[in-house]
Motif scaffolding. Structure first.
Motif, PDB file in Angstrom:
ATOM      1  N   ASP A  11      40.535  23.459  43.175  1.00 52.42           N
ATOM      2  CA  ASP A  11      40.355  23.790  41.766  1.00 52.42           C
ATOM      3  C   ASP A  11      39.873  25.223  41.572  1.00 52.42           C
ATOM      4  O   ASP A  11      40.031  25.795  40.489  1.00 52.42           O
ATOM      5  CB  ASP A  11      39.354  22.830  41.111  1.00 52.42           C
ATOM      6  N   ASN A  12      39.282  25.805  42.610  1.00 52.61           N
ATOM      7  CA  ASN A  12      38.784  27.177  42.499  1.00 52.61           C
ATOM      8  C   ASN A  12      39.878  28.225  42.685  1.00 52.61           C
ATOM      9  O   ASN A  12      39.700  29.392  42.312  1.00 52.61           O
ATOM     10  CB  ASN A  12      37.654  27.419  43.494  1.00 52.61           C
ATOM     11  N   ILE A  13      40.989  27.836  43.300  1.00 51.65           N
ATOM     12  CA  ILE A  13      42.154  28.717  43.486  1.00 51.65           C
ATOM     13  C   ILE A  13      41.726  30.075  44.031  1.00 51.65           C
ATOM     14  O   ILE A  13      41.921  31.123  43.429  1.00 51.65           O
ATOM     15  CB  ILE A  13      42.971  28.886  42.177  1.00 51.65           C
ATOM     16  N   GLN A  14      41.098  30.057  45.200  1.00 52.55           N
ATOM     17  CA  GLN A  14      40.745  31.288  45.887  1.00 52.55           C
ATOM     18  C   GLN A  14      41.382  31.288  47.266  1.00 52.55           C
ATOM     19  O   GLN A  14      41.042  30.457  48.106  1.00 52.55           O
ATOM     20  CB  GLN A  14      39.235  31.457  46.006  1.00 52.55           C
ATOM     21  N   GLY A  15      42.339  32.220  47.468  1.00 53.95           N
ATOM     22  CA  GLY A  15      43.023  32.324  48.746  1.00 53.95           C
ATOM     23  C   GLY A  15      42.253  33.166  49.741  1.00 53.95           C
ATOM     24  O   GLY A  15      41.243  33.802  49.422  1.00 53.95           O
ATOM     25  N   GLY A  16      42.726  33.164  50.977  1.00 51.01           N
ATOM     26  CA  GLY A  16      42.113  33.974  52.018  1.00 51.01           C
ATOM     27  C   GLY A  16      42.408  35.451  51.825  1.00 51.01           C
ATOM     28  O   GLY A  16      43.371  35.845  51.167  1.00 51.01           O
ATOM     29  N   VAL A  17      41.549  36.266  52.414  1.00 52.89           N
ATOM     30  CA  VAL A  17      41.686  37.727  52.376  1.00 52.89           C
ATOM     31  C   VAL A  17      41.614  38.233  53.812  1.00 52.89           C
ATOM     32  O   VAL A  17      40.730  37.828  54.578  1.00 52.89           O
ATOM     33  CB  VAL A  17      40.569  38.374  51.532  1.00 52.89           C
ATOM     34  N   ASP A  23      40.006  52.471  62.908  1.00 53.92           N
ATOM     35  CA  ASP A  23      38.972  53.506  62.866  1.00 53.92           C
ATOM     36  C   ASP A  23      39.201  54.508  61.749  1.00 53.92           C
ATOM     37  O   ASP A  23      38.243  55.109  61.238  1.00 53.92           O
ATOM     38  CB  ASP A  23      38.901  54.248  64.210  1.00 53.92           C
ATOM     39  N   SER A  24      40.452  54.701  61.358  1.00 48.40           N
ATOM     40  CA  SER A  24      40.747  55.662  60.296  1.00 48.40           C
ATOM     41  C   SER A  24      40.553  55.067  58.907  1.00 48.40           C
ATOM     42  O   SER A  24      40.710  55.755  57.902  1.00 48.40           O
ATOM     43  CB  SER A  24      42.188  56.166  60.428  1.00 48.40           C
ATOM     44  N   GLY A  25      40.205  53.783  58.844  1.00 46.99           N
ATOM     45  CA  GLY A  25      40.019  53.093  57.561  1.00 46.99           C
ATOM     46  C   GLY A  25      40.752  51.775  57.574  1.00 46.99           C
ATOM     47  O   GLY A  25      41.942  51.716  57.893  1.00 46.99           O
ATOM     48  N   SER A  26      40.056  50.700  57.254  1.00 52.32           N
ATOM     49  CA  SER A  26      40.647  49.363  57.310  1.00 52.32           C
ATOM     50  C   SER A  26      41.639  49.153  56.173  1.00 52.32           C
ATOM     51  O   SER A  26      41.654  49.881  55.183  1.00 52.32           O
ATOM     52  CB  SER A  26      39.548  48.303  57.254  1.00 52.32           C
ATOM     53  N   VAL A  27      42.456  48.111  56.336  1.00 54.24           N
ATOM     54  CA  VAL A  27      43.424  47.715  55.324  1.00 54.24           C
ATOM     55  C   VAL A  27      43.092  46.289  54.882  1.00 54.24           C
ATOM     56  O   VAL A  27      42.941  45.392  55.718  1.00 54.24           O
ATOM     57  CB  VAL A  27      44.861  47.761  55.882  1.00 54.24           C
ATOM     58  N   LEU A  28      42.954  46.102  53.584  1.00 56.82           N
ATOM     59  CA  LEU A  28      42.783  44.765  53.006  1.00 56.82           C
ATOM     60  C   LEU A  28      44.152  44.188  52.684  1.00 56.82           C
ATOM     61  O   LEU A  28      45.044  44.919  52.254  1.00 56.82           O
ATOM     62  CB  LEU A  28      41.978  44.828  51.712  1.00 56.82           C
ATOM     63  N   VAL A  29      44.293  42.889  52.876  1.00 59.72           N
ATOM     64  CA  VAL A  29      45.487  42.200  52.401  1.00 59.72           C
ATOM     65  C   VAL A  29      45.018  41.158  51.392  1.00 59.72           C
ATOM     66  O   VAL A  29      44.381  40.172  51.754  1.00 59.72           O
ATOM     67  CB  VAL A  29      46.288  41.560  53.541  1.00 59.72           C
ATOM     68  N   ASP A  30      45.308  41.445  50.139  1.00 59.04           N
ATOM     69  CA  ASP A  30      44.861  40.734  48.944  1.00 59.04           C
ATOM     70  C   ASP A  30      43.395  41.050  48.641  1.00 59.04           C
ATOM     71  O   ASP A  30      42.643  41.488  49.511  1.00 59.04           O
ATOM     72  CB  ASP A  30      45.132  39.240  49.015  1.00 59.04           C
ATOM     73  N   ALA A  31      43.047  40.823  47.356  1.00 53.90           N
ATOM     74  CA  ALA A  31      41.776  41.320  46.848  1.00 53.90           C
ATOM     75  C   ALA A  31      40.796  40.225  46.462  1.00 53.90           C
ATOM     76  O   ALA A  31      39.683  40.527  46.060  1.00 53.90           O
ATOM     77  CB  ALA A  31      42.041  42.212  45.623  1.00 53.90           C
ATOM     78  N   THR A  59      49.990  40.718  48.371  1.00 52.20           N
ATOM     79  CA  THR A  59      51.115  39.911  48.823  1.00 52.20           C
ATOM     80  C   THR A  59      51.980  39.473  47.646  1.00 52.20           C
ATOM     81  O   THR A  59      53.152  39.159  47.835  1.00 52.20           O
ATOM     82  CB  THR A  59      50.660  38.658  49.593  1.00 52.20           C
ATOM     83  N   HIS A  60      51.411  39.414  46.453  1.00 53.10           N
ATOM     84  CA  HIS A  60      52.149  39.171  45.215  1.00 53.10           C
ATOM     85  C   HIS A  60      51.175  39.321  44.048  1.00 53.10           C
ATOM     86  O   HIS A  60      49.969  39.521  44.256  1.00 53.10           O
ATOM     87  CB  HIS A  60      52.851  37.808  45.191  1.00 53.10           C
ATOM     88  N   HIS A  61      51.693  39.218  42.842  1.00 53.04           N
ATOM     89  CA  HIS A  61      50.929  39.611  41.661  1.00 53.04           C
ATOM     90  C   HIS A  61      50.020  38.536  41.089  1.00 53.04           C
ATOM     91  O   HIS A  61      49.292  38.808  40.134  1.00 53.04           O
ATOM     92  CB  HIS A  61      51.894  40.043  40.550  1.00 53.04           C
ATOM     93  N   HIS A  62      50.011  37.332  41.607  1.00 58.90           N
ATOM     94  CA  HIS A  62      49.240  36.254  40.982  1.00 58.90           C
ATOM     95  C   HIS A  62      47.750  36.582  40.970  1.00 58.90           C
ATOM     96  O   HIS A  62      47.220  37.195  41.897  1.00 58.90           O
ATOM     97  CB  HIS A  62      49.500  34.929  41.683  1.00 58.90           C
ATOM     98  N   TRP A  63      47.087  36.119  39.914  1.00 62.15           N
ATOM     99  CA  TRP A  63      45.716  36.546  39.623  1.00 62.15           C
ATOM    100  C   TRP A  63      44.753  36.335  40.779  1.00 62.15           C
ATOM    101  O   TRP A  63      43.871  37.175  41.024  1.00 62.15           O
ATOM    102  CB  TRP A  63      45.200  35.796  38.379  1.00 62.15           C
ATOM    103  N   ASP A  64      44.893  35.205  41.511  1.00 63.65           N
ATOM    104  CA  ASP A  64      43.923  34.913  42.563  1.00 63.65           C
ATOM    105  C   ASP A  64      44.066  35.838  43.767  1.00 63.65           C
ATOM    106  O   ASP A  64      43.229  35.803  44.679  1.00 63.65           O
ATOM    107  CB  ASP A  64      44.018  33.442  42.995  1.00 63.65           C
ATOM    108  N   HIS A  65      45.075  36.690  43.756  1.00 62.91           N
ATOM    109  CA  HIS A  65      45.271  37.662  44.827  1.00 62.91           C
ATOM    110  C   HIS A  65      44.943  39.093  44.396  1.00 62.91           C
ATOM    111  O   HIS A  65      44.854  39.969  45.249  1.00 62.91           O
ATOM    112  CB  HIS A  65      46.717  37.602  45.327  1.00 62.91           C
ATOM    113  N   VAL A  66      44.769  39.303  43.099  1.00 62.32           N
ATOM    114  CA  VAL A  66      44.635  40.690  42.616  1.00 62.32           C
ATOM    115  C   VAL A  66      43.403  40.941  41.759  1.00 62.32           C
ATOM    116  O   VAL A  66      43.014  42.098  41.585  1.00 62.32           O
ATOM    117  CB  VAL A  66      45.898  41.136  41.839  1.00 62.32           C
ATOM    118  N   TRP A  67      42.760  39.912  41.217  1.00 58.14           N
ATOM    119  CA  TRP A  67      41.688  40.166  40.257  1.00 58.14           C
ATOM    120  C   TRP A  67      40.446  40.782  40.890  1.00 58.14           C
ATOM    121  O   TRP A  67      39.589  41.301  40.184  1.00 58.14           O
ATOM    122  CB  TRP A  67      41.340  38.874  39.511  1.00 58.14           C
ATOM    123  N   GLY A  68      40.331  40.755  42.188  1.00 62.20           N
ATOM    124  CA  GLY A  68      39.201  41.422  42.831  1.00 62.20           C
ATOM    125  C   GLY A  68      39.395  42.908  43.044  1.00 62.20           C
ATOM    126  O   GLY A  68      38.461  43.614  43.436  1.00 62.20           O
TER     127      GLY A  68
END
Length: 232
Positions: A11-17, A23-31, A59-68
């Motif tokens: 019900d919380n709809i929170q995916g993994g990140v 060393d030059s700077g990490s990369v996040l996949v989803d927010a 990974t796509h535009h859905h809110w639970d992946h981008v609102w952070g």
């Protein structure tokens, strides 16, 4: 390669990140599904001694992946061009608890998603939907050999996978999932054809781990077993 797992409460709809440390700077996949989740992950990155993120891939535009994303003001956001168009429109909507209630009342099928958005957002202070700064169409290779590839599918037209060959990981987002609840039809299930293509070593390569956003990481054998349950 670090993985901050999904919330087991659906019900919380929170995916993994994911965090791909470099060393030059990490990369996040989803927010994450909110600035609060993004701030928690930022604190865990710092506690683990990982390099500060410089890029964020949707990974796509859905809110639970981008609102952070608005909690990461200094990173370059990367996303597919189709998703960028959608997020540019989403950024103009008057997000807030009242708006969520009104929209869910107008279309009850939006209820589960919009109630989860309300739970995720204790405060709307300085919240903004962040469209990608860098857009791509088919594929993009980032420093460190990270490969970003558009796969589409029924869940979202902009679905993107992220390959991390050095770590043997393919990050899948929600690409093979059925359409979102408010668009789903009876009988909709996982996309077996897309899953089969992800296992095609000639197209994507071979990986030890296949990681979708709302499940524990799977081995290649476990993905093949999932495909078998779908008749593939």
């Amino acid at each position: 390669m670090w993985w901050y797992p999904h919330d087991e409460d659906h019900d919380n709809i929170q995916g993994g990140v994911a965090v791909i440390a470099d060393d030059s700077g990490s990369v996040l996949v989803d927010a994450g599904n909110s600035p609060a989740v993004a701030r928690r992950i930022r604190a865990e990155i710092e506690a683990a001694g990982l390099p500060a993120p410089r890029r964020l891939i949707y990974t796509h535009h859905h809110w639970d992946h981008v609102w952070g994303a608005c909690a990461w003001p200094d990173v370059e956001v990367i996303g597919h061009r189709a998703g960028a168009r959608i997020l540019e429109a989403e950024a103009r909507r008057p997000w807030g608890h009242r708006y969520l209630r009104e929209e869910a009342a107008a279309d009850p099928r939006l209820g589960p998603s919009f109630r989860a958005r309300a739970r995720a957002m204790a405060s709307w202070d300085r919240f903004a939907v962040v469209p990608p700064h860098t857009k791509f169409d088919d594929a993009l290779t980032l420093p460190g050999g990270i490969e970003v590839r558009h796969v589409g599918g029924r869940h979202a037209e902009d679905s993107t996978v992220v390959a991390v060959p050095d770590s043997g990981v393919l990050l899948l987002g929600d690409c093979f999932y059925p359409p979102p609840y408010h668009l789903r039809q009876p009988g909709d299930t996982y996309d077996g054809e897309l899953i089969r293509s992800l296992l095609d070593e000639g197209r994507f390569g071979r990986f030890d781990w296949y990681v979708d956003s709302h499940h524990q990481p799977r081995t290649g054998q476990e993905v093949r077993e999932l495909l078998a349950t779908l008749g593939g």
